[in-house]
Design a protein around this motif. Structure first.
Motif, PDB file in Angstrom:
ATOM      1  N   LEU A   4       0.702  -1.657  -0.299  1.00 31.70           N
ATOM      2  CA  LEU A   4       0.434   0.281   0.135  1.00 31.70           C
ATOM      3  C   LEU A   4       0.782   1.008  -0.231  1.00 31.70           C
ATOM      4  CD1 LEU A   4      -2.636  -1.572   2.613  1.00 31.70           C
ATOM      5  CD2 LEU A   4      -2.774  -1.293   0.340  1.00 31.70           C
ATOM      6  N   VAL A   5       0.896   2.130  -1.171  1.00 32.63           N
ATOM      7  CA  VAL A   5       1.482   3.531  -1.424  1.00 32.63           C
ATOM      8  C   VAL A   5       0.379   4.775  -1.164  1.00 32.63           C
ATOM      9  CG1 VAL A   5       2.884   4.249  -2.293  1.00 32.63           C
ATOM     10  CG2 VAL A   5       3.089   1.971  -1.824  1.00 32.63           C
ATOM     11  N   GLU A   6       0.622   5.347  -0.085  1.00 29.97           N
ATOM     12  CA  GLU A   6      -0.019   6.366  -0.068  1.00 29.97           C
ATOM     13  C   GLU A   6       0.957   7.567  -0.998  1.00 29.97           C
ATOM     14  OE1 GLU A   6       0.168   4.559   4.261  1.00 29.97           O
ATOM     15  OE2 GLU A   6       1.815   4.784   2.821  1.00 29.97           O
ATOM     16  N   SER A   7       0.350   9.175  -1.133  1.00 31.78           N
ATOM     17  CA  SER A   7       0.913  10.245  -1.481  1.00 31.78           C
ATOM     18  C   SER A   7      -0.404  11.620  -1.493  1.00 31.78           C
ATOM     19  CB  SER A   7       1.078   9.538  -3.597  1.00 31.78           C
ATOM     20  OG  SER A   7       0.061   9.257  -3.987  1.00 31.78           O
ATOM     21  N   GLY A   8       0.286  12.163  -2.561  1.00 31.26           N
ATOM     22  CA  GLY A   8      -0.926  13.611  -1.837  1.00 31.26           C
ATOM     23  C   GLY A   8      -0.402  14.601  -1.264  1.00 31.26           C
ATOM     24  N   GLY A   9       0.191  13.611   0.306  1.00 30.98           N
ATOM     25  CA  GLY A   9       0.418  14.710   1.322  1.00 30.98           C
ATOM     26  C   GLY A   9       1.376  16.073   1.025  1.00 30.98           C
ATOM     27  N   GLY A  10       2.050  16.845   1.851  1.00 33.29           N
ATOM     28  CA  GLY A  10       2.643  17.857   1.362  1.00 33.29           C
ATOM     29  C   GLY A  10       1.991  19.604   2.877  1.00 33.29           C
ATOM     30  N   LEU A  11       3.172  20.241   2.238  1.00 33.66           N
ATOM     31  CA  LEU A  11       2.676  20.955   3.460  1.00 33.66           C
ATOM     32  C   LEU A  11       1.121  22.515   3.257  1.00 33.66           C
ATOM     33  CD1 LEU A  11       3.781  23.408   5.635  1.00 33.66           C
ATOM     34  CD2 LEU A  11       5.255  24.160   4.154  1.00 33.66           C
ATOM     35  N   VAL A  12       0.686  22.858   3.813  1.00 35.73           N
ATOM     36  CA  VAL A  12      -0.573  23.436   2.767  1.00 35.73           C
ATOM     37  C   VAL A  12      -0.698  24.402   4.147  1.00 35.73           C
ATOM     38  CG1 VAL A  12      -1.538  21.682   1.465  1.00 35.73           C
ATOM     39  CG2 VAL A  12      -2.614  22.090   4.100  1.00 35.73           C
ATOM     40  N   GLN A  13      -1.370  25.535   3.741  1.00 35.67           N
ATOM     41  CA  GLN A  13      -2.050  26.551   5.037  1.00 35.67           C
ATOM     42  C   GLN A  13      -3.099  26.238   5.724  1.00 35.67           C
ATOM     43  OE1 GLN A  13      -1.917  30.401   3.419  1.00 35.67           O
ATOM     44  NE2 GLN A  13       0.191  31.146   3.795  1.00 35.67           N
ATOM     45  N   ALA A  14      -3.752  26.800   7.370  1.00 31.07           N
ATOM     46  CA  ALA A  14      -4.763  26.219   7.447  1.00 31.07           C
ATOM     47  C   ALA A  14      -6.140  26.775   6.652  1.00 31.07           C
ATOM     48  CB  ALA A  14      -4.930  27.370   8.557  1.00 31.07           C
ATOM     49  N   GLY A  15      -6.805  25.754   6.030  1.00 33.16           N
ATOM     50  CA  GLY A  15      -8.028  26.249   5.250  1.00 33.16           C
ATOM     51  C   GLY A  15      -7.856  25.720   4.356  1.00 33.16           C
ATOM     52  N   ASP A  16      -7.001  25.411   3.959  1.00 36.71           N
ATOM     53  CA  ASP A  16      -6.419  24.717   2.419  1.00 36.71           C
ATOM     54  C   ASP A  16      -7.305  23.058   2.611  1.00 36.71           C
ATOM     55  OD1 ASP A  16      -2.856  25.852   0.807  1.00 36.71           O
ATOM     56  OD2 ASP A  16      -4.891  26.523   1.606  1.00 36.71           O
ATOM     57  N   SER A  17      -6.262  22.428   0.551  1.00 38.65           N
ATOM     58  CA  SER A  17      -7.124  21.451   0.541  1.00 38.65           C
ATOM     59  C   SER A  17      -6.147  20.401   0.198  1.00 38.65           C
ATOM     60  CB  SER A  17      -8.995  21.541  -0.526  1.00 38.65           C
ATOM     61  OG  SER A  17      -9.308  21.918   0.620  1.00 38.65           O
ATOM     62  N   GLN A  82     -10.232  12.953   1.017  1.00 35.42           N
ATOM     63  CA  GLN A  82     -10.293  14.521   0.895  1.00 35.42           C
ATOM     64  C   GLN A  82     -10.238  14.879   1.785  1.00 35.42           C
ATOM     65  OE1 GLN A  82     -10.262  16.151  -2.503  1.00 35.42           O
ATOM     66  NE2 GLN A  82     -10.112  18.026  -1.650  1.00 35.42           N
ATOM     67  N   MET A  83      -9.727  16.112   1.867  1.00 30.84           N
ATOM     68  CA  MET A  83      -9.632  16.917   3.475  1.00 30.84           C
ATOM     69  C   MET A  83      -9.399  17.961   2.802  1.00 30.84           C
ATOM     70  SD  MET A  83      -5.593  15.511   4.071  1.00 30.84           S
ATOM     71  CE  MET A  83      -5.255  15.583   5.836  1.00 30.84           C
ATOM     72  N   ASN A  84     -10.431  18.855   2.974  1.00 30.82           N
ATOM     73  CA  ASN A  84     -10.814  20.195   3.098  1.00 30.82           C
ATOM     74  C   ASN A  84     -10.874  20.652   4.173  1.00 30.82           C
ATOM     75  OD1 ASN A  84     -11.450  19.746   0.139  1.00 30.82           O
ATOM     76  ND2 ASN A  84     -13.797  18.901   0.879  1.00 30.82           N
ATOM     77  N   SER A  85     -10.545  22.430   4.294  1.00 29.56           N
ATOM     78  CA  SER A  85     -11.114  22.947   6.012  1.00 29.56           C
ATOM     79  C   SER A  85      -9.826  22.532   6.532  1.00 29.56           C
ATOM     80  CB  SER A  85     -12.107  23.269   5.906  1.00 29.56           C
ATOM     81  OG  SER A  85     -13.257  23.722   5.446  1.00 29.56           O
ATOM     82  N   LEU A  86      -8.305  22.431   6.091  1.00 31.07           N
ATOM     83  CA  LEU A  86      -7.386  21.808   7.098  1.00 31.07           C
ATOM     84  C   LEU A  86      -7.297  22.466   8.110  1.00 31.07           C
ATOM     85  CD1 LEU A  86      -4.947  20.247   4.136  1.00 31.07           C
ATOM     86  CD2 LEU A  86      -6.341  18.951   6.501  1.00 31.07           C
ATOM     87  N   LYS A  87      -7.259  22.399   9.585  1.00 31.05           N
ATOM     88  CA  LYS A  87      -6.065  22.767  10.455  1.00 31.05           C
ATOM     89  C   LYS A  87      -5.261  22.340  10.789  1.00 31.05           C
ATOM     90  CE  LYS A  87     -11.358  22.148  12.216  1.00 31.05           C
ATOM     91  NZ  LYS A  87     -12.041  21.853  13.398  1.00 31.05           N
TER      92      LYS A  87
END
Length: 127
Positions: A4-17, A82-87
C-alpha cells in the motif's frame, strides 16, 4: 508482495485542501474494508476514517467529520482521503490500511483488524 503506497501529502496552510491517495498492489482489495489512520508527533496513532467493501458505507472520527472524506475506486485498487478546511491539528503522518481478511463486515475504527499498512505520507498544516 502486497503493498500500500500513500501519496499526496505536503505542506499547506490552514483552510487549504489536499487529496491523499493510496494505491494497492499485489492483491485486489475490492473485498476488503480499508481505512486511514494518522499519527502526530508525540502522539499515538489514531483512527481517521474507514470504508467498507460491501456497500461503501463509511465511518469517520468526530474530529474530522464534515472535513475529511474517505472514498475508494475498486477499479483502480485505490483509496482516497479528501481533506478540506485543514487545521494545524491535522498535521500528522497519514497511513492507509486494509483489513487482514476479506469480507470484514462494516467499516471499523479499531486498528486490530487492519493487517496491511502503508508507509505513510506527511501532511503539515501551518497556521
Amino acid at each position: 508482495q502486497v503493498q500500500l503506497v500513500e501519496s499526496g501529502g505536503g505542506l499547506v496552510q490552514a483552510g487549504d485542501s489536499l487529496r491523499l491517495s493510496c494505491t494497492a498492489s499485489g492483491r485486489t482489495f475490492s473485498r476488503y474494508t480499508m481505512g486511514w489512520f494518522r499519527q502526530a508527533p508525540g502522539k499515538e496513532r489514531e483512527f481517521v476514517a474507514s470504508i467498507t467493501w460491501l456497500d461503501g458505507s463509511t465511518l469517520s472520527a468526530d474530529s474530522v467529520k464534515g472535513r475529511l472524506t474517505i472514498s475508494r475506486d475498486d477499479a483502480k485498487n485505490a483509496l482516497y482521503l479528501q481533506m478540506n478546511s485543514l487545521k494545524p491539528e491535522d498535521t500528522a503522518v497519514y497511513y492507509c490500511a486494509a483489513t487482514t481478511s476479506q469480507y470484514y463486515y462494516g467499516p471499523t475504527n479499531y486498528g486490530g483488524p487492519y493487517g496491511y499498512w502503508g508507509q505513510g505520507t506527511q501532511v503539515t498544516v501551518s497556521s
